[in-house]
Write an enzyme that holds these catalytic residues in place. Structure first.
Site, PDB file in Angstrom:
ATOM      1  N   ASP A  38      26.708  33.037  16.038  1.00  0.00           N
ATOM      2  CA  ASP A  38      27.720  34.047  15.719  1.00  0.00           C
ATOM      3  C   ASP A  38      29.063  33.374  15.993  1.00  0.00           C
ATOM      4  OD1 ASP A  38      28.901  36.535  15.106  1.00  0.00           O
ATOM      5  OD2 ASP A  38      29.034  37.003  17.237  1.00  0.00           O
ATOM      6  N   GLU A  77      26.277  33.190  10.842  1.00  0.00           N
ATOM      7  CA  GLU A  77      26.839  34.394  10.230  1.00  0.00           C
ATOM      8  C   GLU A  77      27.799  33.996   9.121  1.00  0.00           C
ATOM      9  OE1 GLU A  77      30.028  37.473  11.689  1.00  0.00           O
ATOM     10  OE2 GLU A  77      28.061  38.007  12.514  1.00  0.00           O
ATOM     11  N   ASP A 112      28.444  39.025  21.266  1.00  0.00           N
ATOM     12  CA  ASP A 112      28.310  37.794  20.479  1.00  0.00           C
ATOM     13  C   ASP A 112      26.933  37.164  20.692  1.00  0.00           C
ATOM     14  OD1 ASP A 112      31.370  37.454  19.750  1.00  0.00           O
ATOM     15  OD2 ASP A 112      31.238  37.836  21.902  1.00  0.00           O
TER      16      ASP A 112
END
Length: 191
Positions: free
Chosen positions: A7, A68, A141
């Site tokens: 992430d 991501e 996160d």
């Protein structure tokens, strides 16, 4: 399959590694957050993210990396830093010859909760449940990185098999065309 989910972010870059296969129980390998100071020089922050991700890849040896997919936000400065951090993760994976997949936040949310619009609390709760963790991964996160890894374990394998099947069909068609052209060149008739 061991998948590292990333992430991306400049201040907090979540990294989560899980092992599993579609239809099988998932296992947490490690969850971590690579952090940099907001007041540090931008280039140094990127270097810190690279060092952290590289060290985790070397230690944990994932089979694939799921990052991501960065989407447009209103704050261009934030999206630029996020994109740069994502690029570092992809570069580190490419250096090792690892396949990289990009998953949108909605895809990861849908994979773990069944709802592409789930909030962070729902994602964290489901990640905690799916990995049978005693405590929820923090910060968000970290949970998001694990959701990306889970998404890839469950969806990425199927995507890779479909891509391989497409490549096989193309290779077979190319082989057949080469044989047809070779037969034509030898004076044979091919219909």
């Amino acid at each position: 399959m061991r998948v590292m989910g990333v992430d991306p972010g400049l201040t907090r870059c979540g990294v989560g590694v899980v092992e599993g296969a579609p239809g099988r129980r998932l296992h947490l390998v490690r969850v971590s957050v690579v952090r940099t100071a907001p007041d540090e020089d931008h280039a140094r922050r990127l270097l810190g993210i690279e060092a952290g991700i590289e060290a985790l890849m070397d230690e944990l040896r994932p089979d694939a990396v799921a990052v991501e997919r960065v989407f447009s936000q209103h704050n261009v400065r934030t999206v630029m830093g996020t994109a740069q951090a994502a690029g570092i993760a992809m570069l580190a994976a490419a250096r090792r010859g690892l396949p990289v997949a990009l998953h949108t936040p909605s895809e990861a949310k849908a994979a773990v909760t069944g709802n592409g619009r789930a909030d962070k609390t729902q994602v964290t709760a489901m990640v905690t449940r799916l990995l049978s963790l005693e405590t929820a991964p923090k910060p968000a996160d970290a949970a998001d990185a694990l959701a990306l890894a889970i998404c890839h374990v469950w969806r990425g394998g199927a995507q890779q098999r479909l891509a391989q099947a497409r490549r096989s069909r193309i290779e077979e068609a190319a082989r057949a065309e080469r044989e047809r052209l070779a037969a034509r060149g030898r004076g044979g008739s091919v219909q």
